[in-house]
Motif scaffolding. Structure first.
Motif, PDB file in Angstrom:
ATOM      1  N   ARG A 286       0.763  -0.674   0.076  1.00  0.00           N
ATOM      2  CA  ARG A 286       0.472  -0.185  -0.456  1.00  0.00           C
ATOM      3  C   ARG A 286       0.968   0.839   0.180  1.00  0.00           C
ATOM      4  N   SER A 287       0.787   2.257  -0.576  1.00  0.00           N
ATOM      5  CA  SER A 287       1.554   3.344  -1.091  1.00  0.00           C
ATOM      6  C   SER A 287       0.693   4.387  -1.369  1.00  0.00           C
ATOM      7  N   PHE A 288       1.174   5.504  -0.965  1.00  0.00           N
ATOM      8  CA  PHE A 288       0.783   7.145  -0.539  1.00  0.00           C
ATOM      9  C   PHE A 288       1.584   7.696  -1.455  1.00  0.00           C
ATOM     10  N   GLU A 289       1.164   9.221  -1.763  1.00  0.00           N
ATOM     11  CA  GLU A 289       1.642   9.466  -2.527  1.00  0.00           C
ATOM     12  C   GLU A 289       1.311  10.544  -2.929  1.00  0.00           C
ATOM     13  N   ALA A 290       1.856  12.459  -2.652  1.00  0.00           N
ATOM     14  CA  ALA A 290       1.272  13.498  -3.390  1.00  0.00           C
ATOM     15  C   ALA A 290       2.628  14.075  -3.334  1.00  0.00           C
ATOM     16  N   GLY A 291       2.233  15.165  -4.461  1.00  0.00           N
ATOM     17  CA  GLY A 291       2.931  15.872  -5.252  1.00  0.00           C
ATOM     18  C   GLY A 291       2.241  17.783  -5.370  1.00  0.00           C
ATOM     19  N   LEU A 292       3.741  18.094  -5.399  1.00  0.00           N
ATOM     20  CA  LEU A 292       3.499  19.466  -5.572  1.00  0.00           C
ATOM     21  C   LEU A 292       4.186  20.382  -6.771  1.00  0.00           C
ATOM     22  N   GLU A 293       3.677  21.016  -7.837  1.00  0.00           N
ATOM     23  CA  GLU A 293       4.944  21.208  -9.085  1.00  0.00           C
ATOM     24  C   GLU A 293       3.987  22.366  -9.475  1.00  0.00           C
TER      25      GLU A 293
END
Length: 617
Positions: A286-293
């Motif tokens: 199980r994986s969680f990812e958050a990002g900003l560009e």
């Protein structure tokens, strides 16, 4: 016959098991590797209308890997019999794949766009179909006639032979959907259910295992009117659950296997089996990812940042089987291993003038791995002291084990110098060292963080680029250095002899200070060698290098048939700015689990330089 300082067959000198004349090893221990591979694929598409289509695909991939060893008579006795040794190993791999999909894409209205597909697939794999035949190095004479390398020339009582194959089939149905709202808000959904033959004899075979993912991204510069400094502002977030099957035949292993050893057919009882009363299950990731560009100032300053967390549950683990069970090891699903980290990239254009531009990019990444759980109170033998062995010690000074509270890749040693409570080394009246057995974590090769700096300079038709990167933190082990020290052929041992020995903070057993120096041979034959003291051969893995340097020129052309031509020179892995270990730590960072961060006479890193020509037509 081989002639070496401690290998002379006329004098019956057989040397050590890790020694041979280098030229003999190169010319008379020939290893031949060949790969033959064939692939074919077919794809059919049918467009029913402007928003609906059908696609079918099929592929075939077959390979044969063949390995041969030709060891001539006179080879070190551990590796070969008196007449020589021959090995022929063939491995076949076959994979068949097919899928059928229905694809749809179109606008529902002015603000909503939908796309997606549903389908089914099948994968049939026959892997590691291995046929091994060779001469047993401990069963004389090996070959009937010396140095004639063929299967028919292997002596009957020296023959080793075995055959094995792994086969499995994976069937799946899947679907995904993408929703786009006014081209600034996007939702992605996927789902898949697999049925794997590896789960035969378990409830999972009938129901399969389902996994999914969902992701949401938003382009805020299209959604709202932001200050002109923003060219792009985008955020993203996603969550995924992924299942994996298990090894072929693991759910119900064969009770025994057959093989020929030294000309005798033998039955080998299987000593590993699933934990009684528990069925193996799919691995759960199980994986969680958050990002900003973000892009600023007419795209002259850009940044991309990602944070993530990944947990692996229900991994394949082993526990000792109790005496009398008929087995040595039980295996089952257990554990929780977590990775979490951050990745960031910042690029800028500090100078953008007529005829000259400079762009610069900095990349940063860090990952923290921890074994959160490797125990289960309900399972006998699976307490907090339970370990999973990646590499056991054997005759070596290193091992790699997974323990609760530790990290993947931890390196352990099994011996240390005998010391008192103050940490002083204990010696006898003659300065002789002694050791004591231990089980001690001495390091982990994984870096604390990685950093890279890439620069490009554009002047008219010239481009100059360089990349500097580094791995910071971590510890690695050099068995190479330990063996060289043991035989007294390293620079450090030469200096010790020149200095009259090794100065240590040492005391006698009663605590009296030892004022002399420890003899160099005594010291390095105790701490060195493949079975020496691993802690003494751990090094800081930090290294910074010039990864790449290139210079190119865009040749101005006015030819109709040739649009462009760029010529340049390029060098890779040119030199280190900082290196503490006696080898390149990246060389020991292979893809396998067992020897991460341990150098055992590995090949040195390659520096490459070349000419680059690119043509555009």
């Amino acid at each position: 016959m081989q002639n070496w300082w401690n290998i002379r067959h006329d004098k019956e000198w057989i040397g050590q098991d890790d020694q041979q004349n280098p030229m003999w090893a190169l010319q008379r221990n020939r290893r031949l590797d060949n790969r033959y591979r064939g692939m074919a694929s077919l794809a059919l598409n049918y467009q029913l209308n402007n928003w609906l289509s059908f696609k079918g695909r099929a592929s075939f991939d077959k390979s044969l890997d063949q390995y041969e060893l030709e060891a001539y008579a006179g080879t070190q006795r551990v590796l070969s019999d008196s007449n020589g040794r021959y090995i022929l190993e063939k491995e076949f791999n076959t994979q068949l794949y097919a899928d059928l999909m229905v694809n749809a894409s179109g606008k529902v209205n002015q603000w909503l766009h939908l796309a997606g597909n549903v389908g089914a697939s099948i994968t049939d794999i026959k892997a590691h179909e291995r046929a091994f035949n060779g001469a047993n190095p401990n069963a004389e004479p090996g070959l009937i006639y010396p140095n004639k390398f063929s299967l028919s020339n292997i002596a009957e009582k020296s023959l080793d032979a075995q055959h094995s194959v792994e086969q499995k089939q994976l069937q799946a149905i899947f679907g995904n959907a993408q929703l786009g709202i006014k081209n600034f808000l996007f939702l992605d959904l996927t789902g898949r259910n697999d049925w794997s033959s590896t789960f035969a004899f378990t409830p999972t075979l009938a129901k399969g295992y389902f996994y999914y993912s969902l992701g949401l991204s938003a382009i805020w510069t299209d959604m709202f009117k932001l200050p002109k400094v923003f060219n792009l502002l985008r955020t993203r977030i996603s969550y995924a659950k992924v299942g994996n099957d298990i090894a072929s035949y693991a759910s119900n292993p064969a009770p025994f296997t057959m093989q020929t050893t030294a000309g005798v057919s033998r039955v080998l009882l299987n000593l590993r089996t699933p934990y009684p009363g528990i069925h193996l299950e799919p691995e759960d990731n199980r994986s969680f990812e958050a990002g900003l560009e973000v892009h600023l100032f007419n795209n002259r300053l850009n940044a991309d940042i990602t944070v993530y967390k990944n947990n692996n549950y229900k991994q394949y683990m082993e526990v000792p089987a109790p005496p009398g069970s008929g087995f040595m090891t039980y295996y089952l699903n257990m554990g929780n291993i977590q990775n979490k980290g951050l990745e960031a990239s910042i690029s800028a254009t500090p100078v953008q003038a007529k005829g000259f531009t400079w762009t610069s990019t900095i990349n940063f990444s860090t990952n923290r791995n921890i074994v959160l759980q490797l125990s289960n109170k309900k399972i006998a033998g699976a307490d907090t002291s339970n370990m999973f062995t990646l590499t056991d010690f054997g005759v070596n000074m290193f091992g790699s084990f997974i323990q609760e509270g530790g990290s993947w890749g931890d390196i352990y040693s099994n011996k240390e110098l005998k010391r008192n409570d103050k940490g002083q080394v204990i010696v006898d009246e003659n300065g002789k060292l002694s050791t004591t057995g231990t089980f001690k974590k001495v390091g982990n090769p994984n870096p604390d963080f990685m950093l890279g700096w890439n620069n490009s300079f554009y002047y008219r038709n010239f481009t100059l680029s360089f990349l500097v990167d580094g791995r910071f933190g971590g510890k690695v082990m050099s068995v190479t250095q330990a063996v060289l020290d043991y035989y007294g052929v390293s620079e450090v041992t030469a200096k010790a002899r020149d200095n009259g020995g090794v100065a240590l903070n040492a005391v006698l057993a009663d605590g009296t200070p030892y004022t002399g120096k420890v003899d160099a041979a005594n010291y390095y034959t105790i701490i060195g060698g493949r079975s020496g003291i691993g802690e003494m051969y751990m090094y800081n893995a930090t290294n910074i290098r010039l990864r790449e340097l290139s210079l190119s020129y865009l040749v101005p052309l006015k030819w109709k048939w040739l649009r462009s031509m760029r010529a340049g020179i390029i060098g890779r892995n040119l030199f280190f700015f900082k290196l503490d270990a006696p080898f390149d730590p990246e060389v020991s960072m292979g893809s396998g689990n067992g020897l991460q961060g341990v150098d055992v006479f590995g090949l040195p890193p390659l520096r490459s330089m070349g000419i680059n020509l690119k043509f555009g037509f």
